[in-house]
Design a protein around this motif. Structure first.
Motif: not given
Ligand code: FE2
Length: 317
Positions: A158, A163, A280, A284
């Protein structure tokens, strides 16, 4: 709701999140609690619902003299054992329920009042030895079920999407994968592209992240994901904690620790390290909140067996 992973130990806060003599609300498995820490570092926790007329105790205040929480509705007080304070006396019996906590160093754990199924992981104390605590970042209540939030932490692909924007990740290679019941370990080597000057100005932490670096991951299912990043100026530890607030809402926070070769550079970087962790979590969260309901994947990517192992631990709990 039925508790998610009944009997799991949940890390609900780092001591620094509580403040001193301030109510701190925690929602765990559909139940609300209020925590507070007095100036001696003693931590109390009660059911957040006032047993009088059901106000939220977390909206009240702490009486320092008696170490009680005061209900915001009628200013009645309860101590950490759930006893009522009235007319200068404490009731002999508890009239509201305390939440049992296990405080280890600065880490506040609870089994949510349920029978313990697995022990509390020693990971936190073990890996942070000799490191300096930087702070907590990315405190967020995410609209998404616990399993989806758990799996993103075990998903090594991911980064390439979620990111991409901030870290310019080109490649993630995984090695040394090790399974031991609820503990899993692995190494991850990340290769990045150059950042633009503007990206570095926005996030100076990027300056200390080389083009190629290795993260040492260790998981303590179900609630902790940790990794140690080896960077030229030292090491940074990120520990992500996760717990189910409700069936559809998951809480996360990130604890950061550092060990720097140069303490001046180290202290200059702390702020941007916290900011990077916030970013981050924001990325997410966005990935989780914008996804549709999970169904059987029709495509497989490399190293996904690690993620499916975590899913198996969850399903077979
Ligand atoms: Fe992540």
């Amino acid at each position: 709701m039925l508790p998610i992973l009944s009997g799991a130990p949940w890390l609900i806060a780092h001591r620094s999140m509580l403040g001193i003599n301030q109510p701190y609300k925690v929602t765990l498995n559909g139940q609300d609690y209020v925590l507070w820490q007095n100036s001696n570092g003693e931590i109390s926790a009660l059911n957040n619902i006032c047993p009088h007329l059901q106000a939220s105790l977390a909206d009240g205040w702490i009486c320092q003299e008696r170490n009680t929480i005061t209900c915001p509705f009628h200013a009645i007080e309860f101590d950490g054992q759930g006893r009522l304070y009235q007319n200068g006396n404490f009731s002999t019996q508890a009239i509201t329920e305390p939440l049992e906590l296990t405080v280890i160093d600065d880490y506040i754990w609870t089994y949510n009042g349920l029978a313990a199924k697995i022990p509390i992981s020693s990971l936190l104390t073990r890996i942070t030895k000799g490191f300096e605590f930087i702070g907590v970042a990315g405190i967020k209540s995410i609209k998404g079920d616990f399993l989806s939030n758990l799996l993103i932490n075990y998903d090594y692909n991911h980064q390439n999407g979620t990111h991409r924007e901030s870290f310019k990740i080109k490649d993630v290679a995984v090695s040394d994968y090790e399974e031991q019941g609820y503990t899993t370990k692995l190494s991850q080597t990340i290769t990045r592209d150059e950042n633009t000057l503007q990206e570095i100005i926005n996030n100076p932490a990027l300056l200390i992240i080389p083009k190629k670096f290795t993260n040492q991951f260790e998981y303590a299912f179900p609630c902790l994901t940790s990794f140690i990043a080896q960077i030229p100026i030292g090491q940074i530890i990120q520990i992500h904690a996760l717990y189910p607030e409700t069936e559809a809402q998951t809480k996360t926070f990130v604890m950061l620790f550092g060990r720097f070769k140069n303490t001046i550079i180290g202290s200059f970087l702390k702020k941007s390290v916290l900011k990077a962790a916030d970013e981050i979590i924001r990325q997410d969260t966005n990935a989780i909140e914008k996804s549709y309901k999970r169904s059987i994947p029709k495509i497989r990517l490399p190293n996904e067996e690690i993620m499916f192992y975590a899913e198996k631990l969850y399903q077979e709990w």
